[in-house]
Scaffold this active site. Structure first.
Site, PDB file in Angstrom:
ATOM      1  N   LYS A   1       0.839  -1.208   0.000  1.00  0.00           N
ATOM      2  CA  LYS A   1       0.000   0.000   0.000  1.00  0.00           C
ATOM      3  C   LYS A   1       0.865   1.247   0.000  1.00  0.00           C
ATOM      4  O   LYS A   1       0.619   2.190  -0.759  1.00  0.00           O
ATOM      5  CB  LYS A   1      -0.901   0.010   1.242  1.00  0.00           C
ATOM      6  CG  LYS A   1      -1.639   1.315   1.441  1.00  0.00           C
ATOM      7  CD  LYS A   1      -2.463   1.330   2.705  1.00  0.00           C
ATOM      8  CE  LYS A   1      -1.734   1.746   3.946  1.00  0.00           C
ATOM      9  NZ  LYS A   1      -1.528   3.189   4.118  1.00  0.00           N
ATOM     10  N   ASN A   2       1.897   1.249   0.849  1.00  0.00           N
ATOM     11  CA  ASN A   2       2.694   2.470   1.003  1.00  0.00           C
ATOM     12  C   ASN A   2       3.612   2.749  -0.183  1.00  0.00           C
ATOM     13  O   ASN A   2       4.220   3.814  -0.248  1.00  0.00           O
ATOM     14  CB  ASN A   2       3.517   2.414   2.297  1.00  0.00           C
ATOM     15  CG  ASN A   2       2.643   2.653   3.515  1.00  0.00           C
ATOM     16  OD1 ASN A   2       1.449   2.939   3.389  1.00  0.00           O
ATOM     17  ND2 ASN A   2       3.229   2.540   4.699  1.00  0.00           N
TER      18      ASN A   2
ATOM     19  N   CYS B   1      -4.861  13.206  12.664  1.00  0.00           N
ATOM     20  CA  CYS B   1      -5.289  11.825  12.436  1.00  0.00           C
ATOM     21  C   CYS B   1      -5.125  11.090  13.742  1.00  0.00           C
ATOM     22  O   CYS B   1      -4.499  11.585  14.671  1.00  0.00           O
ATOM     23  CB  CYS B   1      -4.526  11.185  11.295  1.00  0.00           C
ATOM     24  SG  CYS B   1      -3.098  10.274  11.780  1.00  0.00           S
TER      25      CYS B   1
ATOM     26  N   ARG C   1       0.905  14.774  13.120  1.00  0.00           N
ATOM     27  CA  ARG C   1       1.491  14.589  11.793  1.00  0.00           C
ATOM     28  C   ARG C   1       1.527  15.889  10.976  1.00  0.00           C
ATOM     29  O   ARG C   1       0.785  16.064  10.007  1.00  0.00           O
ATOM     30  CB  ARG C   1       0.751  13.489  11.034  1.00  0.00           C
ATOM     31  CG  ARG C   1       0.824  12.166  11.759  1.00  0.00           C
ATOM     32  CD  ARG C   1       0.048  11.089  11.076  1.00  0.00           C
ATOM     33  NE  ARG C   1       0.862  10.314  10.149  1.00  0.00           N
ATOM     34  CZ  ARG C   1       0.423   9.218   9.527  1.00  0.00           C
ATOM     35  NH1 ARG C   1      -0.792   8.802   9.711  1.00  0.00           N
ATOM     36  NH2 ARG C   1       1.214   8.556   8.723  1.00  0.00           N
TER      37      ARG C   1
ATOM     38  N   ASP D   1       4.834   0.629  11.876  1.00  0.00           N
ATOM     39  CA  ASP D   1       3.633  -0.021  11.331  1.00  0.00           C
ATOM     40  C   ASP D   1       3.504  -1.485  11.756  1.00  0.00           C
ATOM     41  O   ASP D   1       2.509  -2.134  11.428  1.00  0.00           O
ATOM     42  CB  ASP D   1       3.634   0.066   9.794  1.00  0.00           C
ATOM     43  CG  ASP D   1       3.292   1.468   9.302  1.00  0.00           C
ATOM     44  OD1 ASP D   1       2.887   2.308  10.125  1.00  0.00           O
ATOM     45  OD2 ASP D   1       3.445   1.721   8.088  1.00  0.00           O
TER      46      ASP D   1
ATOM     47  N   ARG E   1      -8.711  -0.406   4.778  1.00  0.00           N
ATOM     48  CA  ARG E   1      -7.825   0.603   4.188  1.00  0.00           C
ATOM     49  C   ARG E   1      -6.485  -0.021   3.806  1.00  0.00           C
ATOM     50  O   ARG E   1      -5.825   0.476   2.897  1.00  0.00           O
ATOM     51  CB  ARG E   1      -7.561   1.733   5.199  1.00  0.00           C
ATOM     52  CG  ARG E   1      -8.706   2.681   5.397  1.00  0.00           C
ATOM     53  CD  ARG E   1      -8.243   3.860   6.224  1.00  0.00           C
ATOM     54  NE  ARG E   1      -6.934   4.283   5.764  1.00  0.00           N
ATOM     55  CZ  ARG E   1      -5.940   4.700   6.550  1.00  0.00           C
ATOM     56  NH1 ARG E   1      -6.114   4.778   7.847  1.00  0.00           N
ATOM     57  NH2 ARG E   1      -4.787   5.058   6.043  1.00  0.00           N
TER      58      ARG E   1
HETATM   59  C1  UD1 Z   1       4.494   6.923   6.268  1.00  0.00           C
HETATM   60  C2  UD1 Z   1       3.643   5.699   6.086  1.00  0.00           C
HETATM   61  C3  UD1 Z   1       3.121   5.213   7.439  1.00  0.00           C
HETATM   62  C4  UD1 Z   1       4.295   4.992   8.395  1.00  0.00           C
HETATM   63  C5  UD1 Z   1       5.183   6.222   8.470  1.00  0.00           C
HETATM   64  C6  UD1 Z   1       6.445   6.005   9.281  1.00  0.00           C
HETATM   65  C7  UD1 Z   1       2.649   5.876   3.892  1.00  0.00           C
HETATM   66  C8  UD1 Z   1       1.425   6.098   3.073  1.00  0.00           C
HETATM   67  N1  UD1 Z   1       2.517   6.005   5.229  1.00  0.00           N
HETATM   68  O1  UD1 Z   1       3.682   7.940   6.824  1.00  0.00           O
HETATM   69  O2  UD1 Z   1       2.416   3.977   7.233  1.00  0.00           O
HETATM   70  O3  UD1 Z   1       3.799   4.708   9.683  1.00  0.00           O
HETATM   71  O4  UD1 Z   1       5.588   6.624   7.132  1.00  0.00           O
HETATM   72  O5  UD1 Z   1       7.155   4.923   8.785  1.00  0.00           O
HETATM   73  O6  UD1 Z   1       3.698   5.578   3.365  1.00  0.00           O
HETATM   74  N2  UD1 Z   1       6.824  14.795  10.481  1.00  0.00           N
HETATM   75  C9  UD1 Z   1       6.951  16.132  10.816  1.00  0.00           C
HETATM   76  N3  UD1 Z   1       6.792  17.065   9.823  1.00  0.00           N
HETATM   77  C10 UD1 Z   1       6.538  16.720   8.533  1.00  0.00           C
HETATM   78  C11 UD1 Z   1       6.427  15.341   8.200  1.00  0.00           C
HETATM   79  C12 UD1 Z   1       6.576  14.393   9.204  1.00  0.00           C
HETATM   80  O7  UD1 Z   1       7.179  16.479  11.975  1.00  0.00           O
HETATM   81  O8  UD1 Z   1       6.397  17.615   7.690  1.00  0.00           O
HETATM   82  C13 UD1 Z   1       6.975  13.770  11.550  1.00  0.00           C
HETATM   83  C14 UD1 Z   1       5.708  12.955  11.785  1.00  0.00           C
HETATM   84  O9  UD1 Z   1       4.804  13.623  12.628  1.00  0.00           O
HETATM   85  C15 UD1 Z   1       6.270  11.702  12.400  1.00  0.00           C
HETATM   86  C16 UD1 Z   1       7.608  11.535  11.679  1.00  0.00           C
HETATM   87  O10 UD1 Z   1       7.920  12.810  11.131  1.00  0.00           O
HETATM   88  O11 UD1 Z   1       6.490  11.884  13.760  1.00  0.00           O
HETATM   89  C17 UD1 Z   1       7.626  10.504  10.585  1.00  0.00           C
HETATM   90  O12 UD1 Z   1       6.488  10.669   9.769  1.00  0.00           O
HETATM   91  P1  UD1 Z   1       6.505  10.316   8.214  1.00  0.00           P
HETATM   92  O13 UD1 Z   1       7.654   9.405   7.905  1.00  0.00           O
HETATM   93  O14 UD1 Z   1       6.394  11.578   7.444  1.00  0.00           O
HETATM   94  O15 UD1 Z   1       5.139   9.488   8.047  1.00  0.00           O
HETATM   95  P2  UD1 Z   1       4.190   9.463   6.807  1.00  0.00           P
HETATM   96  O16 UD1 Z   1       4.967   9.687   5.561  1.00  0.00           O
HETATM   97  O17 UD1 Z   1       2.995  10.286   7.072  1.00  0.00           O
END
Ligand code: UD1
Length: 429
Positions: free
Chosen positions: A22-23, A126, A131, A316, A408
């Site tokens: 999915k990711n 969420c 996030r 995850d 999902r």
């Molecule tokens: C993706 C995955 C999700 C997984 C996560 C971490 C998909 C669709 N989803 O989510 O399943 O759990 O990676 O492996 O691929 N952060 C900030 N600022 C930002 C962006 C992120 O502070 O602008 C923080 C987030 O709050 C979190 C951390 O960085 O604490 C990591 O998040 P991130 O790797 O961005 O997760 P996603 O890409 O949303």
């Protein structure tokens, strides 16, 4: 609303085909916005999140075609999807679409790169934490975009196009790495992304972008180099297997006992979870089909786990591992370092008789002899599957409600488990 009923106690024996990730599928579909030619993706999982992303892409003007069934095709096989963004007719991604799935915010990268403008709703909160999107905005600004936040929307403009730059993320973000990598493919000159995510899904997307004509090096390491090109073209790409799904069924087998082959799983993407599962008492063999999981006769041992960006232990799989540890002999400590609110499964596991205490980001799990079936509620995608894992080993019946979370991210969950002997069924009211 649908529920899943599990009668615990059956061992799992057989073969589980692992779906496309999915990711990886979500950012790969979003990459179709970067070209006016057709991007064909094989092995796309049949998931609610994929269907939701079709709606979002349709709104921008992307046509999609799903290939019909073919002779000899397994019912559980993924789908082949062709996406064509011949003309992008709308650069706005509205709140009612973006709020349903956070990853849809990622369209901001390709839209800005190709159309030089994007108005994308902020994704909002969420269940697993706030996030934020600050890294995305800082990164795109570094590539020359003007971004303002107005009435819940990111209004992004890059007159004359994006220009390559060096970006260093303060912490690893999967989404921000995807977005910067996609945006930089069409920027002028070189972009260097430092402290990039190294997840296999980043590598999968980079390989697809390269097949589309992008110039990318270093993907899979923490520094990615992208030389911008004037345009990308169509390509055909197969979505990599879902390491989280494979890890989930490996934990389910360790929990329920039995002998299951995870067909098509890539063991090199799961080194850390496999190591922990072995320490916990699972026998794991790498075969030419994928990964074979058995539980040795000595039960589950308590093992500690700390989540971390890849190649560390994935957040995850944290909930699923905790479900397994509820049956461990002794006490284990599980620390969540990625998301601040990813322990909502704890109170539901407690309803099944698990003994877990929380102290900030650390959970202490004291193994119990046997969980007891109960009615529980799914709270987010990975948390919900941890309840299924727990239910497989619990005494009596467990009913999981709010399973739209499961739909999902897990393709054909009940079929895959029941083919291996689990007593699991979906109940529709
Ligand atoms: C993706 C995955 C999700 C997984 C996560 C971490 C998909 C669709 N989803 O989510 O399943 O759990 O990676 O492996 O691929 N952060 C900030 N600022 C930002 C962006 C992120 O502070 O602008 C923080 C987030 O709050 C979190 C951390 O960085 O604490 C990591 O998040 P991130 O790797 O961005 O997760 P996603 O890409 O949303």
């Amino acid at each position: 609303m649908d529920r899943i009923k599990i009668t615990g106690g059956a061992k799992l024996e057989g073969v589980i085909p692992i779906s496309g990730a999915k990711n990886a599928a979500l950012p790969l579909m979003i990459a179709s916005l970067l070209t006016d030619e057709t991007l064909t993706l094989e092995n796309v999982p049949r998931l609610a999140d994929v269907r939701q992303l079709f709606h979002i892409l349709e709104n921008h003007g992307v046509d999609h075609a799903v290939q019909g069934k073919r002779n000899g095709m397994d019912d559980l096989a993924g789908q082949t999807v062709s996406l064509t963004a011949r003309a992008i007719v709308d650069t706005r991604a509205p709140y009612d679409l973006v709020s349903k799935m956070r990853a849809s915010f990622w369209v901001i990268g390709p839209l800005l790169a190709r159309m030089h403008e994007a108005d994308v709703s902020l994704p909002g909160g969420c269940a697993i934490g706030t996030r934020p999107v600050d890294f995305f905005l800082e990164g795109l600004r570094a590539l020359g975009a003007d971004i303002e936040i107005e009435r819940g929307y990111c209004l992004a403009r890059a007159k004359g196009g994006l220009v390559g730059n060096r970006i260093s993320f303060p912490r690893v973000s999967v989404g921000a790495t995807h977005v910067m990598m996609m945006a930089a493919t069409l920027a002028k000159g070189e972009t260097v992304i430092e402290n990039a995510a190294r997840e296999p899904e980043i590598v999968d997307v980079a390989e697809c972008l390269i097949a589309m004509g992008a110039k990318i090096e270093g993907h899979g390491s923490s520094t990615i180099y992208i030389q911008g090109v004037p345009r990308l073209h169509g390509a055909r790409h197969r979505v990599a297997p879902d390491r989280i799904e494979a890890g989930t069924y490996a934990m389910a087998t360790a929990m329920a006992g039995g002998d299951v082959t995870l067909d098509g799983a890539t063991p090199q993407h799961l080194e850390h979870p496999i190591e922990l599962l072995r320490q916990a008492g699972a026998e794991i063999d790498i075969t030419n089909r994928g990964i074979r999981v058995r539980r040795n006769g000595h039960g589950i041992h308590a093992v500690d786990a700390d989540t971390a960006p890849y190649p560390g232990f994935p957040t995850d799989l944290q909930a699923q591992f905790m479900a397994l540890m509820t049956a461990g002999k002794g006490t284990s400590h599980i620390t969540e370092t990625i998301f601040e609110n990813r322990f909502m499964h704890v109170q539901e596991l407690a309803r099944l008789g698990a003994k877990i205490t929380l102290d900030g980001q650390k959970a202490t799990v004291e193994g119990v002899e046997r969980l007891q079936g109960a009615e529980v509620m799914a709270t987010d995608l990975r948390a919900s599957v941890s309840l299924v894992i727990a239910g497989l080993a619990a005494e009596g019946d467990t009913e999981v409600s709010r399973i739209y979370h499961l739909d999902r991210g897990f393709e054909h969950l009940e079929q895959k488990l029941s083919r291996c002997g689990a007593q699991i069924e979906r109940i529709s009211d």
